[in-house]
Design an enzyme around this catalytic site. Structure first.
Site, PDB file in Angstrom:
ATOM      1  N   LYS A  27       0.803  -1.083   0.166  1.00  0.00           N
ATOM      2  CA  LYS A  27      -0.063   0.047  -0.167  1.00  0.00           C
ATOM      3  C   LYS A  27       0.993   1.071   0.035  1.00  0.00           C
ATOM      4  CE  LYS A  27      -4.009   2.043   2.604  1.00  0.00           C
ATOM      5  NZ  LYS A  27      -4.755   1.452   3.842  1.00  0.00           N
TER       6      LYS A  27
ATOM      7  N   SER B 206      -9.411   1.699   2.657  1.00  0.00           N
ATOM      8  CA  SER B 206      -8.742   2.535   1.901  1.00  0.00           C
ATOM      9  C   SER B 206      -7.688   1.839   1.057  1.00  0.00           C
ATOM     10  CB  SER B 206      -7.976   3.436   2.653  1.00  0.00           C
ATOM     11  OG  SER B 206      -7.178   2.952   3.692  1.00  0.00           O
TER      12      SER B 206
ATOM     13  N   SER C  18      -9.801  -0.629   6.684  1.00  0.00           N
ATOM     14  CA  SER C  18      -9.363  -0.456   5.461  1.00  0.00           C
ATOM     15  C   SER C  18      -8.520  -1.558   4.926  1.00  0.00           C
ATOM     16  CB  SER C  18      -8.221   0.795   5.508  1.00  0.00           C
ATOM     17  OG  SER C  18      -9.198   2.046   5.592  1.00  0.00           O
TER      18      SER C  18
END
Lengths: 473, 487
Positions: free
Chosen positions: B77, B152, B176
């Site tokens: 990420k 996210s 997330s």
């Protein structure tokens, strides 16, 4: 109307730990800009603080020395504000659960309450370059550990404030937690000041003064600000609660920001650091190992060594001097003689070189030997002083120096008598003057005799022989 | 089966056995990315050359006894700091920011032989549930490209689901990892707070942020967690969870396991198809020897407002460092310092990020701190206590991951309050610092994955993974692959 000035202090102490409070960067003063930085103290994205345990230890030492209670579980909080010298946009400090609370310090017969002591990180430094109009950031100081010591509003005079700061500095130095140098910013003080009619119980509106870089500046700022507030009130005006900066050149305090413009720091608990839990055992261990502080030493020197109060004061004015003194005494130097040498020659030589006591180059065994040679009559006092200055910077072996330079005192009285006879013969005018009642002429004859003997004679012997021979003729 | 649809452990075994070389696997993944990521947009940065070089090096170092994930390519990420590789956080503010250091988890996957293929797209600074708030554009759900992948960690989830990469490291502050895993049919776990280092994870809300894996099944999650978990002297909030060796301890034996089903998580707002799929999970676990108990945790009704107050407060402080002074974006025009700050932050942050900074600044302001922040903090402690009590009567909690399956692009941002409320099932684990796992449990009428969540007590990662492992032995939902990836 008679006015009373009421003051409280917030003092920032830079701790002398080798590394910063939340990372392993060095703290040394004076490095090239931005050379003592890492992702943590630069506040780079993703970096996290890790508490330096030494900072807690130093904080507890100061707290105990000032008679504080130590908070068993203290916490860090974030103080949020924007400024280019603050790379994270917040300062890690303590608001809700500071490390120490409720201390006390006796100053000039007044008891000053310590409200709290908390740990925090220092910010960086900005340099405004007038030539380019640009501002440059140096982050070396970011994360240098600070203790903020907050007093109660217990001060009434500038003398008390200065005495407190000197006492605090001495305590910090004896504890070995800070060098307490105001000129390098390792001891910084803000003064909160208000005035009120004598006899009034409530506090007046206060102002906070910043940028006080020396004891002299503090005294001048307090004088100016108290007069300013009194003048306002006597004209029927009000004091505005605000932060004021002391302008050293003009000798005035100038408004920085008012209460309305005051920052809202939006304190909240620092989520990146766990609470600091201290066991009673840990606190006791630190308490048991606290060094003897200045006041205790002064009392002991007076009782144990019968030193006059002035000597006690001078010899303990810095822990390095006290250590030096104790070492001299330990080597057999009579205490009063040791104190005299420290107050006279040692302090003089340090100040001539612009050195601090902690930078003293000569060692105690060297000075002890020098004092011993005088005591044995092998050196006269004047020569000893010369030797002292010669070996001060290098700590050379005194015996070797004396031998190499042929400075050993003339012990043979016959030599002195011969020299005196020659001097009297070649200076008939001075002899006549002396006999005519001019005392000055005697000093000249002593000087001439000492000169002939290359200064190696005992001045007492020279005087005695001179008097004898002058009386004979 | 296609190479890119093996699990990470299957690929690791194939590499160890010499059936596949690391460069071959890396090449296959990069080709898949080149073919599909133009439309999916799961990556902000693709490290093609760097990955191939590393693959060659690792291949030369291959020998028996290596980590089971040795040579397996992954995605990070883009809020995990990578030395020398830009780390954007999905923000214009850090568009060109290159960190000088690796996050601890990056160091750990690299020392286990991981090959980083790139940086996954995310909502700006991990604030969002759709990956639509990214400055670099939305990621699409590989199951239906008109839909969001969740967020996210949406880029990571889309990439693993689409077969572009074998696993990914995401971060989870309020769901997330678990929510995008749910929308994309993956198994993902948010570990117990403090058991995985946050050093080098760009902070959103420090009290809740945790790094964790997004994988194709529970065994892969166990293997990745074995690599990244454990104390880190650079993160003082880390603790020793004492749960190493997760992969080795997966047995699938659920006898004696008590599964708690909180009634609050099956009430209003939950789509019936989701409810049915999750209830079916309870029956499968029962079939494997577990017992199911219904219980009530009333405190769950307060979690959303408390979470958004606390997370926004911390975010407002964590994001203060992006001021244009030291690195990242700086506005071009300004006449003084205040203007420089204002213009930089107005232009550098997106709408959602600014909204949360404003909210966080508000709740910490003088006069509101007690009214909002302190109350929210009290709720956090109450919820943690309530969860602790719940684990006196059960060993894991079973809930949905989200009220619905993946929404269409644009739907959620049009109604932010609804978007916040959809975090209801995932947020409690963050507030209480507990481990929670998301796993696929079937599809809805439109063929979209449905996720089930298991929440465990502190350091209960082993229990969660074992339950998911048993479930995945009984079912094959975790092997479902979106159509585009088959081609």
């Amino acid at each position: 109307m008679n006015w009373e000035v009421v003051m409280g202090l917030e003092t920032h102490v830079e701790l002398s730990t080798a590394s910063k409070i939340f990372c392993s960067c060095a703290t040394a003063f004076g490095a090239a800009p931005n050379r003592q930085c890492c992702p943590v103290c630069m506040g780079l994205p993703g970096a996290l603080p890790v508490l330096n345990e030494k900072v807690v230890e130093y904080g507890v030492k100061v707290g105990l020395a000032l008679g504080c209670s130590i908070t068993p579980v203290s916490r860090f909080d974030r103080k949020n504000y924007f400024y280019p010298d603050l790379p994270k946009g917040y300062q890690i400090s303590q608001l809700y659960a500071p490390l120490c609370r409720h201390g006390r310090m006796e100053v000039e017969g007044v008891s000053i309450g310590i409200h709290e002591i908390h740990m925090e990180e220092d910010a960086g430094k900005l340099f405004h370059d007038p030539a380019s109009g640009e501002t440059l950031c140096d982050f070396n100081r970011c994360g240098v550990p600070l203790l903020e010591i907050v007093t109660q509003p217990d001060f009434r005079t500038a003398e008390q404030v200065v005495a407190y700061l000197k006492g605090l500095r001495e305590t910090l130095q004896y504890l070995g937690v800070s060098d307490g140098k105001m000129e390098e910013g390792s001891l910084r003080c803000d003064v909160n000041l208000s005035v009120r009619p004598v006899g009034c119980d409530t506090l007046g509106t206060r102002t906070e003064m910043k940028n006080l870089g020396s004891f002299q500046a503090i005294t001048r700022a307090i004088g100016y600000e108290s007069q300013r507030q009194i003048a306002l009130l006597e004209r029927g005006e009000r004091v505005v609660q605000e932060t004021r900066r002391f302008d050293e050149e003009r000798g005035e305090t100038v408004s920085m920001r008012s209460k309305e413009e005051a920052r809202d720091y939006r304190y909240f608990p620092e989520p990146d650091l766990p609470p600091v839990a201290l066991s009673q055992k840990y606190i006791q261990l630190i308490r048991d190992n606290l060094p003897e502080l200045g006041e205790e030493k002064r009392q002991r020197y007076a009782a144990q060594y019968h030193l006059p109060e002035y000597d006690c004061q001078m010899v303990t004015s810095h822990p390095a001097l006290a250590r030096f003194f104790e070492e001299l005494v330990g080597l057999g130097v009579p205490p009063k003689q040791g104190a005299n040498w420290i107050m006279g020659e040692v302090l003089g030589a340090l100040s001539a070189r612009g050195l601090g006591p902690q930078e003293l180059p000569i060692s105690a065994p060297t000075l002890a030997r020098l004092i011993e040679l005088v005591g044995e009559g092998k050196l006269n006092r004047n020569t000893a002083v010369k030797v002292f200055h010669a070996v001060f910077d290098t700590d050379w072996d005194v015996d070797a120096y004396v031998a190499a330079h042929g400075l050993e005192q003339v012990q043979d009285v016959a030599l002195v008598e011969g020299a005196v006879a020659q001097v009297l013969e070649s200076n008939p005018q001075s002899v006549a003057d002396y006999r005519g009642g001019k005392e000055k002429a005697f000093g000249f004859l002593v000087g001439q005799t000492m000169g002939k003997l290359q200064g190696k004679a005992d001045p007492q012997t020279v005087r005695r022989v001179l008097l004898e021979q002058l009386a004979q003729e | 089966m296609k190479l890119t649809h093996l699990t990470a452990l299957e690929l690791g075994r194939a590499i160890a056995a010499g059936d596949v070389t690391i460069p071959q696997a890396t090449q296959a993944a990069l080709e898949e990315m080149a073919r599909r990521d133009k439309s999916l947009h799961s990556c902000i940065t693709i490290l093609a050359e760097q990955a191939m070089e590393r693959a060659e090096t690792l291949q030369q170092g291959l020998k028996p006894g290596r980590s089971p994930l040795y040579g397996v390519p992954l995605l990070l990420k883009d809020n995990l700091c990578t030395q020398g590789v830009r780390t954007t956080c999905g923000s214009k503010m850090l568009e060109h920011y290159v960190p000088p250091y690796h996050a601890t988890v990056v160091e750990r996957v690299e020392s286990a032989g991981g090959v980083c293929l790139g940086k996954g797209n995310l909502d700006e600074f991990a604030m969002g549930s759709t990956t639509e708030t990214s400055y670099f554009g939305s990621t699409r759900n590989p199951w239906d490209e008109s839909r969001v992948p969740g967020g996210s960690s949406g880029g990571c989830a889309a990439a693993v689901a689409a077969g572009l990469v074998w696993y990914a490291l995401g971060s989870d502050t309020g769901g997330s990892i678990r929510q995008p895993a749910g929308y994309c049919g993956l198994t993902g776990i948010k570990p117990t707070y403090g058991t995985v280092s946050r050093y080098g994870l760009v902070a959103y809300a420090s009290s809740f942020d945790q790094v964790g894996p997004l994988c194709r099944d529970a065994a892969d999650c166990a293997a990745v967690l074995d690599v990244i978990q454990g104390r880190d002297c650079r993160d003082s909030t880390t603790v020793d969870g004492g749960y190493g060796g997760l992969l080795a301890s997966l047995a699938g034996d659920l006898r004696g396991l008590r599964v708690g089903v909180p009634v609050e998580c099956f009430g209003e707002g939950l789509h019936p198809q989701v409810a049915n799929r999750v209830k079916e999970v309870a029956r499968v676990l029962e079939h494997r020897g577990a017992t199911v108990v219904e219980l009530s945790i009333g405190e769950l009704n307060w979690v959303i407002p408390a979470y958004y107050v606390l997370a926004s407060a911390e975010a407002s402080s964590n994001l203060a460092r992006y001021d244009g002074v030291k690195y990242g974006f700086r506005a071009k025009e300004y006449h003084n310092l205040t203007q420089m700050y204002e213009n930089t932050r107005s232009q550098g942050f997106g709408k959602e990020t600014k909204a949360r900074i404003l909210l966080g600044t508000f709740v910490l302001s003088a006069g509101y701190y007690e009214a909002y922040y302190q109350k929210a903090l009290a709720v956090k402690h109450r919820v943690a206590k309530a969860m602790e009590r719940a684990f006196e009567t059960c060993d894991v909690l079973l809930t949905p991951v989200t009220p619905t399956t993946a929404p269409k692009l644009g739907e959620s941002l049009a109604n932010p309050m609804e978007m916040y409320l959809s975090d209801l099932y995932t947020v409690p684990a963050n507030l209480a610092g507990l481990p929670a796992l998301s796993m696929p449990c079937g599809v809805d009428g439109q063929g979209l994955p449905v996720g089930a969540q298991l929440v465990g007590p502190r350091f209960g990662e082993g229990v969660l993974l074992n339950a998911a492992y048993a479930y995945q032995q009984e079912t094959d939902y975790h092997t479902y692959v979106p159509r585009g990836g088959e081609g």
